[in-house]
Design a protein around this motif. Sequence first.
Motif, PDB file in Angstrom:
ATOM      1  N   GLY A 176     -82.960  22.315 -97.376  1.00 49.55           N
ATOM      2  CA  GLY A 176     -81.956  21.327 -97.455  1.00 49.55           C
ATOM      3  C   GLY A 176     -81.857  20.316 -96.170  1.00 49.55           C
ATOM      4  O   GLY A 176     -81.010  19.021 -96.000  1.00 49.55           O
ATOM      5  N   THR A 177     -82.664  20.676 -95.278  1.00 50.72           N
ATOM      6  CA  THR A 177     -82.754  19.773 -94.000  1.00 50.72           C
ATOM      7  C   THR A 177     -84.304  19.637 -93.779  1.00 50.72           C
ATOM      8  O   THR A 177     -84.948  20.385 -94.042  1.00 50.72           O
ATOM      9  N   PRO A 213     -91.994  13.268 -92.421  1.00 43.53           N
ATOM     10  CA  PRO A 213     -92.801  12.953 -93.559  1.00 43.53           C
ATOM     11  C   PRO A 213     -93.045  13.568 -94.846  1.00 43.53           C
ATOM     12  O   PRO A 213     -93.612  13.000 -95.642  1.00 43.53           O
ATOM     13  N   PHE A 214     -92.125  14.310 -94.783  1.00 47.55           N
ATOM     14  CA  PHE A 214     -91.975  15.182 -96.350  1.00 47.55           C
ATOM     15  C   PHE A 214     -90.681  15.076 -96.934  1.00 47.55           C
ATOM     16  O   PHE A 214     -90.701  15.275 -98.443  1.00 47.55           O
ATOM     17  N   VAL A 215     -89.741  15.097 -96.207  1.00 47.32           N
ATOM     18  CA  VAL A 215     -88.342  15.389 -97.003  1.00 47.32           C
ATOM     19  C   VAL A 215     -87.440  14.277 -96.275  1.00 47.32           C
ATOM     20  O   VAL A 215     -87.455  13.920 -95.175  1.00 47.32           O
ATOM     21  N   ALA A 216     -86.784  13.542 -97.481  1.00 52.92           N
ATOM     22  CA  ALA A 216     -85.834  12.639 -97.027  1.00 52.92           C
ATOM     23  C   ALA A 216     -84.599  12.995 -96.536  1.00 52.92           C
ATOM     24  O   ALA A 216     -84.068  14.287 -96.714  1.00 52.92           O
ATOM     25  N   GLN A 217     -83.900  12.254 -95.606  1.00 56.68           N
ATOM     26  CA  GLN A 217     -82.816  12.879 -95.041  1.00 56.68           C
ATOM     27  C   GLN A 217     -81.833  13.339 -96.116  1.00 56.68           C
ATOM     28  O   GLN A 217     -81.390  12.458 -96.896  1.00 56.68           O
ATOM     29  N   GLY A 218     -81.144  14.360 -95.939  1.00 57.79           N
ATOM     30  CA  GLY A 218     -80.352  15.016 -96.856  1.00 57.79           C
ATOM     31  C   GLY A 218     -80.938  15.244 -98.240  1.00 57.79           C
ATOM     32  O   GLY A 218     -79.886  15.902 -99.125  1.00 57.79           O
ATOM     33  N   GLU A 219     -82.118  15.238 -98.322  1.00 54.68           N
ATOM     34  CA  GLU A 219     -82.777  15.721 -99.564  1.00 54.68           C
ATOM     35  C   GLU A 219     -82.587  17.313 -99.641  1.00 54.68           C
ATOM     36  O   GLU A 219     -83.202  18.040 -98.682  1.00 54.68           O
ATOM     37  N   PHE A 226     -91.462  21.343-102.324  1.00 47.44           N
ATOM     38  CA  PHE A 226     -91.980  21.212-100.994  1.00 47.44           C
ATOM     39  C   PHE A 226     -93.441  21.386-100.788  1.00 47.44           C
ATOM     40  O   PHE A 226     -94.370  20.683 -99.988  1.00 47.44           O
ATOM     41  N   PHE A 227     -94.214  22.684-101.273  1.00 43.78           N
ATOM     42  CA  PHE A 227     -95.442  22.955-101.105  1.00 43.78           C
ATOM     43  C   PHE A 227     -96.324  21.958-101.904  1.00 43.78           C
ATOM     44  O   PHE A 227     -97.567  21.558-101.109  1.00 43.78           O
ATOM     45  N   LYS A 228     -95.980  21.311-102.810  1.00 43.64           N
ATOM     46  CA  LYS A 228     -96.837  20.402-103.319  1.00 43.64           C
ATOM     47  C   LYS A 228     -96.913  19.015-102.619  1.00 43.64           C
ATOM     48  O   LYS A 228     -97.935  18.497-102.225  1.00 43.64           O
TER      49      LYS A 228
END
Length: 272
Positions: A176-177, A213-219, A226-228
């Motif tokens: 989540g973060t 690089p992989f997770v948008a803020q708050g996503e 995630f592993f994809k």
Amino acid sequence: MDQRFSSADVERALGISSVSYLGTGTFGETWKVVDGDRVAAYKIIYRDDADLERLRREITSYRRVASENVVRLDNVVPLVIEGRRRVTLVFEYIEGGDLADAIPQDRPTADELVNLASGLLNGVSAIHAASLLHRDLKPANIALRGGDYAHPVVLDLGLAKLMDVESITRYPQMIGTPMYMAPEQLRGERALKASDLWAIGVVLYEAATGEHPFVAQGETLAWDEFFKRIARKPSLPDHIPASVADLIDRCLSEQPHKRGTVAKAIRRIKGD
């Protein structure tokens, strides 16, 4: 994370009236303590079962780390707070805030980004030279001496291992973060020197772009998604200096051996 202890609690435990809350992390909360001319950062550990004597023995290894890019660990002391003994780590205090605070405010210049990369690599190299791993490198664990991107100082050196936490995040929880831990750590596998390189790559990408690089803020992502994502390297903006872009690209290799070594990364960032 929320603050647990009050200023009055900490002042009473130390017998000192000049303390200020700095923040809460994975293992506890940190306070700035001013005692006459001496200023220090006290990290109060939340775990009730932390072994004071074992930690005192263990910090001998941490005292071998000598680098301007790694915070100095001075002592381990007991503090009685809320009627319970709390093991507390005493570090040098770094004035200037941390990278997590700096990133939302402005981007480093090209020269600052190169120096930030060089400083992080030098700090991690010193930690590895003492036969330690960091395991939890992230913007909140990187101070900026004097508030300067060019002078990073790695904090919380190796506390994940010191506190007997092999993998801070366990599969198959939800993300989540923003994440900074290497894929092998997130799968519950043994951390490697290359795991710290992965974290450096994520941190530098975020410092350069303001984004993970992989997770948008708050996503919030499921682990499978995630592993994809981490299997596909992110595109790097043209404004990132070539040496830093190359470092980020290597560090964000899903397979640890493709990240290279810290020594080689230092030579490349210097242009050797």
